[in-house]
Design a protein around this motif. Structure first.
Motif, PDB file in Angstrom:
ATOM      1  N   GLU A 200       1.371  -1.141  -0.246  1.00  0.00           N
ATOM      2  CA  GLU A 200      -0.065  -0.177   0.008  1.00  0.00           C
ATOM      3  C   GLU A 200       0.922   0.636  -0.238  1.00  0.00           C
ATOM      4  O   GLU A 200       1.937   1.119   0.659  1.00  0.00           O
ATOM      5  N   GLN A 201       0.477   2.016  -0.119  1.00  0.00           N
ATOM      6  CA  GLN A 201       1.107   3.536  -0.177  1.00  0.00           C
ATOM      7  C   GLN A 201       0.592   4.239   0.645  1.00  0.00           C
ATOM      8  O   GLN A 201      -0.582   4.366   0.961  1.00  0.00           O
ATOM      9  N   ARG A 202       1.374   4.943   2.532  1.00  0.00           N
ATOM     10  CA  ARG A 202       1.032   5.555   3.562  1.00  0.00           C
ATOM     11  C   ARG A 202       1.840   6.405   3.341  1.00  0.00           C
ATOM     12  O   ARG A 202       2.804   7.336   2.927  1.00  0.00           O
ATOM     13  N   ASN A 203       1.083   7.714   3.681  1.00  0.00           N
ATOM     14  CA  ASN A 203       1.500   9.032   4.137  1.00  0.00           C
ATOM     15  C   ASN A 203       2.387   8.795   5.643  1.00  0.00           C
ATOM     16  O   ASN A 203       1.620   7.814   6.381  1.00  0.00           O
ATOM     17  N   PHE A 204       2.651   9.146   6.252  1.00  0.00           N
ATOM     18  CA  PHE A 204       3.187   9.444   7.840  1.00  0.00           C
ATOM     19  C   PHE A 204       2.007   9.183   9.335  1.00  0.00           C
ATOM     20  O   PHE A 204       1.627   8.060   9.625  1.00  0.00           O
ATOM     21  N   ASP A 205       1.330  10.075   8.827  1.00  0.00           N
ATOM     22  CA  ASP A 205      -0.085   9.567   9.588  1.00  0.00           C
ATOM     23  C   ASP A 205      -0.657   9.058   9.481  1.00  0.00           C
ATOM     24  O   ASP A 205      -1.081   7.860  10.381  1.00  0.00           O
ATOM     25  N   GLN A 206      -1.085   7.953   7.760  1.00  0.00           N
ATOM     26  CA  GLN A 206      -1.331   6.981   8.064  1.00  0.00           C
ATOM     27  C   GLN A 206      -0.762   5.636   8.971  1.00  0.00           C
ATOM     28  O   GLN A 206      -1.823   3.895   8.977  1.00  0.00           O
ATOM     29  N   TYR A 207       0.406   5.749   8.812  1.00  0.00           N
ATOM     30  CA  TYR A 207       1.816   4.730   8.320  1.00  0.00           C
ATOM     31  C   TYR A 207       1.204   4.347  10.527  1.00  0.00           C
ATOM     32  O   TYR A 207       1.320   3.815  11.049  1.00  0.00           O
ATOM     33  N   LEU A 208       1.603   5.890  11.258  1.00  0.00           N
ATOM     34  CA  LEU A 208       1.449   6.017  12.223  1.00  0.00           C
ATOM     35  C   LEU A 208      -0.096   5.554  12.834  1.00  0.00           C
ATOM     36  O   LEU A 208      -0.009   4.590  14.124  1.00  0.00           O
ATOM     37  N   GLY A 209      -1.201   5.995  11.921  1.00  0.00           N
ATOM     38  CA  GLY A 209      -2.486   5.063  12.300  1.00  0.00           C
ATOM     39  C   GLY A 209      -2.296   3.936  12.182  1.00  0.00           C
ATOM     40  O   GLY A 209      -3.161   2.995  13.619  1.00  0.00           O
ATOM     41  N   TYR A 210      -2.143   2.809  11.366  1.00  0.00           N
ATOM     42  CA  TYR A 210      -1.985   1.674  11.488  1.00  0.00           C
ATOM     43  C   TYR A 210      -1.402   0.972  12.615  1.00  0.00           C
ATOM     44  O   TYR A 210      -1.423   0.335  13.632  1.00  0.00           O
ATOM     45  N   LEU A 211       0.171   1.528  13.418  1.00  0.00           N
ATOM     46  CA  LEU A 211       0.373   1.412  14.084  1.00  0.00           C
ATOM     47  C   LEU A 211      -0.260   1.535  15.868  1.00  0.00           C
ATOM     48  O   LEU A 211       0.451   0.639  16.891  1.00  0.00           O
ATOM     49  N   GLU A 232       9.302  10.240  12.527  1.00  0.00           N
ATOM     50  CA  GLU A 232       9.744  10.912  11.611  1.00  0.00           C
ATOM     51  C   GLU A 232      10.760  11.697  10.857  1.00  0.00           C
ATOM     52  O   GLU A 232      10.632  12.047   9.592  1.00  0.00           O
ATOM     53  N   ALA A 233      11.529  11.434  11.812  1.00  0.00           N
ATOM     54  CA  ALA A 233      12.975  11.695  10.889  1.00  0.00           C
ATOM     55  C   ALA A 233      13.884  10.611  10.029  1.00  0.00           C
ATOM     56  O   ALA A 233      13.759  11.389   9.261  1.00  0.00           O
ATOM     57  N   ALA A 234      12.974   9.422  10.706  1.00  0.00           N
ATOM     58  CA  ALA A 234      13.800   8.458   9.033  1.00  0.00           C
ATOM     59  C   ALA A 234      12.084   8.733   8.370  1.00  0.00           C
ATOM     60  O   ALA A 234      12.431   8.134   6.649  1.00  0.00           O
ATOM     61  N   TRP A 235      11.371   9.251   8.248  1.00  0.00           N
ATOM     62  CA  TRP A 235      10.153   9.340   7.072  1.00  0.00           C
ATOM     63  C   TRP A 235      10.683  10.056   6.674  1.00  0.00           C
ATOM     64  O   TRP A 235      10.615  10.119   5.025  1.00  0.00           O
ATOM     65  N   GLY A 236      11.303  11.584   6.784  1.00  0.00           N
ATOM     66  CA  GLY A 236      11.948  12.398   6.009  1.00  0.00           C
ATOM     67  C   GLY A 236      10.927  13.817   6.631  1.00  0.00           C
ATOM     68  O   GLY A 236       9.960  13.741   7.136  1.00  0.00           O
ATOM     69  N   ALA A 237      11.712  14.872   5.813  1.00  0.00           N
ATOM     70  CA  ALA A 237      11.199  16.235   5.785  1.00  0.00           C
ATOM     71  C   ALA A 237       9.502  16.322   5.753  1.00  0.00           C
ATOM     72  O   ALA A 237       8.420  17.392   6.060  1.00  0.00           O
ATOM     73  N   GLU A 238       9.019  15.944   4.352  1.00  0.00           N
ATOM     74  CA  GLU A 238       7.462  15.726   4.001  1.00  0.00           C
ATOM     75  C   GLU A 238       7.317  14.806   4.534  1.00  0.00           C
ATOM     76  O   GLU A 238       6.605  13.730   3.509  1.00  0.00           O
ATOM     77  N   VAL A 239       6.261  15.136   5.724  1.00  0.00           N
ATOM     78  CA  VAL A 239       5.425  13.106   6.166  1.00  0.00           C
ATOM     79  C   VAL A 239       4.379  13.324   5.880  1.00  0.00           C
ATOM     80  O   VAL A 239       3.492  11.884   5.499  1.00  0.00           O
ATOM     81  N   HIS A 240       4.338  14.540   4.810  1.00  0.00           N
ATOM     82  CA  HIS A 240       2.435  14.004   3.259  1.00  0.00           C
ATOM     83  C   HIS A 240       2.900  13.208   2.834  1.00  0.00           C
ATOM     84  O   HIS A 240       1.911  12.403   1.582  1.00  0.00           O
ATOM     85  N   VAL A 241       4.280  13.217   1.903  1.00  0.00           N
ATOM     86  CA  VAL A 241       4.495  12.118   1.166  1.00  0.00           C
ATOM     87  C   VAL A 241       4.668  10.452   0.940  1.00  0.00           C
ATOM     88  O   VAL A 241       4.995  10.143   2.876  1.00  0.00           O
ATOM     89  N   THR A 242       4.022   9.709   0.881  1.00  0.00           N
ATOM     90  CA  THR A 242       3.646   8.530   0.740  1.00  0.00           C
ATOM     91  C   THR A 242       4.158   7.608  -0.333  1.00  0.00           C
ATOM     92  O   THR A 242       5.670   8.385  -0.649  1.00  0.00           O
ATOM     93  N   LYS A 243       5.260   6.876   0.752  1.00  0.00           N
ATOM     94  CA  LYS A 243       6.102   5.808   0.770  1.00  0.00           C
ATOM     95  C   LYS A 243       5.220   4.503   0.856  1.00  0.00           C
ATOM     96  O   LYS A 243       4.288   4.253   1.488  1.00  0.00           O
TER      97      LYS A 243
END
Length: 263
Positions: A200-211, A232-243
């Motif tokens: 899945e493609q998730r942004n930072f908030d969606q990833y933390l939401g799962y956790l 957040e530091a590991a995700w990168g500066a733009e937390v809205h970007v999906t991974k």
């Protein structure tokens, strides 16, 4: 081990039922097409521990009628609806009379599924229920789960520290998930499964939401906050970007081959 210090699964998943429906990953569609190919008939499927109903919805594309059951009323309230799906809140131990009232006569169910749920069941009772309701011959049971999301080396390194901190808080039943169901008792004739992965493609908030929907985290949100800055530091500066987030899926499938017996 004293289970009283661990979360009550029914209460926990009822508490986070809305978040569970929003943040839990979706099972791959090829899983359900594969399972449907194994049953000679497609009249009735039973999804046990249905939660938000995502497996039931996929099954409804292949089976004329699907019944989703769960002990959590909160989960059932947030389950996805379809015309050919019926949901029921059930006690942890369903009587034969209750089974008959839901499914009709014995040996009437083509497929029984338990998606990321069977490790919480009383297996002797559950397998006895499966024996009662599955069609003989030809009935199929499938249980599966997923574990440890994978993103990239930086995020995964923080996750491993987070996991080490939180795993002791989870119910002991989670151990069999960590072992990818290898130690799960499964008294059926094994059917060769397929290799699956949720992606899945998730942004930072969606990833933390799962956790945050893990059973050991409910009521302990402060622990997730301890790790937020590192994530957040590991995700990168733009937390809205999906991974791309990947969840490996492990699957056990079995069937009856002789009338009235496990084989």
């Amino acid at each position: 081990m004293d289970d009283m210090k661990f979360p009550n699964v029914k209460e926990v998943f009822g508490t986070v039922s809305k978040e569970y429906a929003e943040f839990r990953p979706r099972y791959p569609s090829q899983l359900f097409s594969f399972l449907s190919s194994l049953t000679p008939h497609h009249h009735l499927a039973w999804d046990v521990g249905t939660g938000n109903g995502q497996a039931a919805v996929e099954l409804s594309k292949y089976y004329a009628r699907v019944v989703g059951t769960d002990t959590s009323e909160g989960q059932i309230q947030h389950a996805e609806r379809r015309p050919n799906i019926s949901y029921a809140v059930t006690p942890p131990s369903i009587t034969d009379q209750q089974l008959d009232s839901i499914f009709g006569p014995e040996s009437s169910v083509d497929l029984v599924t338990a998606a990321t749920a069977v490790h919480y069941f009383d297996l002797d009772k559950f397998y006895g229920q499966v024996k009662r309701v599955l069609k003989k011959p030809g009935g199929v049971i499938a249980v599966w789960a997923y574990w440890k999301p994978r993103v990239d080396p930086a995020v995964d390194a923080v996750y491993e520290r987070f996991f080490s901190r939180t795993y002791p808080l989870f119910h002991p039943a989670a151990k069999v998930v960590l072992e990818e169901y290898e130690s799960l008792p499964f008294p059926f004739t094994a059917v060769e499964g397929i290799k699956l992965e949720i992606e899945e493609q998730r942004n930072f908030d969606q990833y933390l939401g799962y956790l945050g929907t893990g059973s050991g985290l409910v009521g302990r949100e402060d622990i997730l906050e301890e790790f937020r800055a590192d994530f957040e530091a590991a995700w990168g500066a733009e937390v809205h970007v999906t991974k791309t987030v990947k969840f490996p899926v492990f699957l056990k499938v079995g069937r009856f081959e002789k009338k009235g017996k496990f084989c």
